[in-house]
Design a protein around this motif. Structure first.
Motif, PDB file in Angstrom:
ATOM      1  N   LEU A  94       0.782  -1.353  -0.046  1.00  0.00           N
ATOM      2  CA  LEU A  94       0.045  -0.160  -0.017  1.00  0.00           C
ATOM      3  C   LEU A  94       0.887   1.374  -0.028  1.00  0.00           C
ATOM      4  CD1 LEU A  94      -2.926   1.277   0.080  1.00  0.00           C
ATOM      5  CD2 LEU A  94      -2.411   1.086   2.530  1.00  0.00           C
ATOM      6  N   PHE A  95       0.880   2.036  -1.046  1.00  0.00           N
ATOM      7  CA  PHE A  95       1.528   3.443  -1.128  1.00  0.00           C
ATOM      8  C   PHE A  95       0.722   4.403  -0.409  1.00  0.00           C
ATOM      9  CE2 PHE A  95       2.651   1.524  -5.240  1.00  0.00           C
ATOM     10  CZ  PHE A  95       4.008   1.451  -5.200  1.00  0.00           C
ATOM     11  N   PRO A  96       1.622   5.050   0.632  1.00  0.00           N
ATOM     12  CA  PRO A  96       1.213   6.152   1.293  1.00  0.00           C
ATOM     13  C   PRO A  96       0.737   7.297   0.374  1.00  0.00           C
ATOM     14  CG  PRO A  96       3.331   5.686   1.922  1.00  0.00           C
ATOM     15  CD  PRO A  96       3.280   4.743   0.993  1.00  0.00           C
ATOM     16  N   LYS A  97      -0.240   7.759   0.726  1.00  0.00           N
ATOM     17  CA  LYS A  97      -1.071   8.785  -0.070  1.00  0.00           C
ATOM     18  C   LYS A  97      -0.176  10.100  -0.458  1.00  0.00           C
ATOM     19  CE  LYS A  97      -5.737  11.029  -0.706  1.00  0.00           C
ATOM     20  NZ  LYS A  97      -7.038  10.097  -0.564  1.00  0.00           N
ATOM     21  N   GLY A  98       0.466  10.510   0.615  1.00  0.00           N
ATOM     22  CA  GLY A  98       1.347  11.777   0.613  1.00  0.00           C
ATOM     23  C   GLY A  98       2.515  11.501  -0.500  1.00  0.00           C
ATOM     24  N   LEU A  99       2.997  10.341  -0.469  1.00  0.00           N
ATOM     25  CA  LEU A  99       4.050   9.977  -1.413  1.00  0.00           C
ATOM     26  C   LEU A  99       3.464   9.824  -2.874  1.00  0.00           C
ATOM     27  CD1 LEU A  99       6.280   7.549   0.518  1.00  0.00           C
ATOM     28  CD2 LEU A  99       6.635  10.130   0.150  1.00  0.00           C
ATOM     29  N   MET A 100       2.518   9.306  -3.081  1.00  0.00           N
ATOM     30  CA  MET A 100       1.684   8.969  -4.170  1.00  0.00           C
ATOM     31  C   MET A 100       1.552  10.420  -4.743  1.00  0.00           C
ATOM     32  SD  MET A 100      -0.921   5.887  -3.862  1.00  0.00           S
ATOM     33  CE  MET A 100      -1.893   6.623  -5.123  1.00  0.00           C
ATOM     34  N   GLU A 101       0.813  11.391  -4.087  1.00  0.00           N
ATOM     35  CA  GLU A 101       0.720  12.809  -4.525  1.00  0.00           C
ATOM     36  C   GLU A 101       1.944  13.447  -4.950  1.00  0.00           C
ATOM     37  OE1 GLU A 101      -1.471  14.624  -1.178  1.00  0.00           O
ATOM     38  OE2 GLU A 101      -3.360  13.431  -1.724  1.00  0.00           O
ATOM     39  N   TYR A 102       3.066  13.521  -4.142  1.00  0.00           N
ATOM     40  CA  TYR A 102       4.445  13.998  -4.532  1.00  0.00           C
ATOM     41  C   TYR A 102       4.765  13.442  -5.961  1.00  0.00           C
ATOM     42  CZ  TYR A 102       9.398  14.088  -4.658  1.00  0.00           C
ATOM     43  OH  TYR A 102      10.785  14.345  -5.164  1.00  0.00           O
ATOM     44  N   ALA A 103       4.675  12.111  -6.222  1.00  0.00           N
ATOM     45  CA  ALA A 103       4.945  11.370  -7.370  1.00  0.00           C
ATOM     46  C   ALA A 103       4.343  11.699  -8.506  1.00  0.00           C
ATOM     47  CB  ALA A 103       5.630  10.055  -7.161  1.00  0.00           C
ATOM     48  N   GLY A 104       2.929  12.195  -8.268  1.00  0.00           N
ATOM     49  CA  GLY A 104       1.891  12.025  -9.387  1.00  0.00           C
ATOM     50  C   GLY A 104       1.450  10.746  -9.677  1.00  0.00           C
ATOM     51  N   ILE A 105       1.769   9.818  -8.883  1.00  0.00           N
ATOM     52  CA  ILE A 105       0.930   8.595  -9.064  1.00  0.00           C
ATOM     53  C   ILE A 105      -0.444   8.530  -9.052  1.00  0.00           C
ATOM     54  CG2 ILE A 105       1.061   6.230  -8.450  1.00  0.00           C
ATOM     55  CD1 ILE A 105       4.077   6.551  -7.701  1.00  0.00           C
ATOM     56  N   THR A 106      -1.067   7.956 -10.036  1.00  0.00           N
ATOM     57  CA  THR A 106      -2.505   7.519 -10.066  1.00  0.00           C
ATOM     58  C   THR A 106      -2.778   6.172 -10.050  1.00  0.00           C
ATOM     59  OG1 THR A 106      -2.805   8.233 -12.167  1.00  0.00           O
ATOM     60  CG2 THR A 106      -3.118   9.986 -10.727  1.00  0.00           C
TER      61      THR A 106
END
Length: 154
Positions: A94-106
């Motif tokens: 499970l990817f942390p939400k804040g890190l996903m936002e930082y990397a632009g991962i959807t």
């Protein structure tokens, strides 16, 4: 020390979980027992380390003189958002939400194995990064590796 090998196109489910590809999981035998650590990369991507590798890196960071502002700043920025990951029973992380936002991962990601780490890129960002490959890769190789005293065949 062995290094990771491969490049994998993956998809995240609606909860931000990603199944580890089986050929990559085979390269991570200690992940279930010891866990993984994910943090921000130097570009807009994420980086996954084994816990053992992360401990080596933080050991090096702990040797820096933290009375110097540049070094304190580097440690802060480098470790910002670092999070332990674990595999669930279905071999997902499970990817942390804040890190996903930082990397632009959807939803679509590329896992790019880079020696002792696994880079996690939003597919579009990875494709854009790889589209910037120098026209003459041999020149870059000479600049970076030419004075190392050994070739790739050694």
């Amino acid at each position: 020390m062995s290094h990771f090998l491969g490049e994998f196109d993956c998809k995240l489910d609606a909860k931000g979980r990603m199944m580890i590809p089986s050929s990559l999981k085979k390269q991570l035998p200690e992940a279930e027992r010891e866990g993984l650590v994910i943090n921000r990369g130097f570009e807009k991507h994420l980086v996954i380390y084994t816990k053992k590798e992360w401990d080596k890196i933080t050991g090096e960071l702990s040797k820096l003189n933290l009375y110097e502002k540049k070094r304190r700043d580097f440690v802060r920025y480098f470790t910002r958002g670092a999070t332990e990951l674990s595999l669930d029973s279905a071999n997902r992380i499970l990817f942390p939400k804040g890190l996903m936002e930082y990397a632009g991962i959807t939803t679509e990601v590329v896992l790019s194995c880079q020696l002792n780490k696994i880079e996690v890129w939003a597919k579009e960002a990875y494709d854009a990064q790889m589209d910037n490959e120098p026209e003459n890769f041999a020149n870059l190789a000479e600049e970076v590796m030419g004075n190392s005293g050994r070739g790739l065949d050694d």
